[in-house]
Design an enzyme around this catalytic site. Sequence first.
Site, short mmCIF file in Angstrom:
data_model
loop_
_atom_site.label_atom_id
_atom_site.label_comp_id
_atom_site.label_asym_id
_atom_site.label_seq_id
_atom_site.Cartn_x
_atom_site.Cartn_y
_atom_site.Cartn_z
NE ARG A 38 -2.57 -1.42 3.34
CZ ARG A 38 -3.21 -1.57 4.49
NH1 ARG A 38 -4.42 -1.09 4.63
NH2 ARG A 38 -2.65 -2.19 5.50
CG LEU A 67 -6.29 -5.58 -1.52
CD1 LEU A 67 -6.71 -6.16 -0.17
CD2 LEU A 67 -6.09 -6.69 -2.54
CB ALA A 87 -3.06 -8.46 -0.75
CE1 TYR A 165 -9.85 -14.20 6.88
CE2 TYR A 165 -10.33 -16.38 7.74
CZ TYR A 165 -9.53 -15.53 7.01
OH TYR A 165 -8.41 -16.05 6.37
CE LYS A 169 -9.04 -16.03 2.41
NZ LYS A 169 -7.99 -15.11 1.93
N PRO A 193 -5.14 -23.02 2.94
CG PRO A 193 -3.59 -21.36 3.42
CD PRO A 193 -4.80 -21.64 2.61
CG LEU A 195 -4.72 -21.51 13.09
CD1 LEU A 195 -5.22 -20.09 12.86
CD2 LEU A 195 -5.00 -21.97 14.51
#
Length: 353
Positions: A38, A67, A87, A165, A169, A193, A195
């Site tokens: 950024r 983004l 990102a 969250y 995704k 992935p 955690l």
Amino acid sequence: MQIATDAPILVTGATGYVAGWIVKGLLEAGATVHAAVRDPDAVARRAHLDAIAAGSPGRIRYFRADLLTPGSYAEAMAGCRVVIHTASPFTVDVADAQRELIEPAQLGTRNVLESANAVRSVQRVVLTSSCAAIYGDNADLRDTPDGVFTEGVWNTSSSLEHQPYSYSKLLAEREAWRIAEAQDRWTLVTINPSLIVGPGTNPGATSESFNIIRQLGDGTMKSGAPDIGFGVVDVRDVTDAHLRAAFTAEAHGRYIVSGHDSSLPAMATCLMERFGADHPIPRRVPPKWLVWLVGPILNKHLTRRMVARNVGLPWHGDNSRGCAELGMRYRPLSESMNAMFQQLVDDGQFRRT
């Protein structure tokens, strides 16, 4: 798998937790990394990458990109055959999930991949997705074929109100596949992935992973760790998966990258021998009814719905596709946990008891 060094490689979110290790691997292989950040003028935020580059045969160039700014990745992407898009925010502590999670994840992915459509040199895009795009709650395991999460499963239980969250995704990866399937010049591979744990290239890295491990040692969970099942994987193994996905010609589709079917109490147990005498590592597992009763009072994110659908329920993921097609192998969980915790200790983030 051989890392190609004859063209620059774009890494978005280059100062992030996973991205830092990816940049390190590319630089050590002698590649030129186009690091999209950024603010390229924020020298302190990129100091760890500059230090890695100084001792590596590769070189790093920084590019300003955001983004939510359409076209802002075009300059950084110019001449790149491989784009590694990492990102995306990983946090649960947000005031406005739509603005802080959904938009950066979904619109940011659209922004990067539309640039890939416009930049003719791009041949392969590797997207950092998540097992959160596969499931929202451990209770979802009951609805999977053979009681295991696979690459064929998609999250159907998350929303803007519940597990936002995970919802971000899901939307981001769905958007990526929509754009990828509408063209035929570049190929998309997603890394999903579980955690992520393990040390960061930057000790001050910000990621929900660090918050979780920090709570195992700062007294937050001294009365006990809720029995929540997780898939867990070392950040260095996640890096390996990204690089293999980028430079293995046959790689395609989604890959679950998860080394261990584990749980929060099991993760705490990994730390007990080395750190238990000096830090309040949780030794107890509170009963589910107690977590359901007091959890929402102690932690606003531990809602009763979240407790009901996750506490006391296991997590099982199938990583066989990545092992067979990418050659993935995984570090022991205790190695990852202890290295990460030691880094937090060395950084002064805990008080000794």
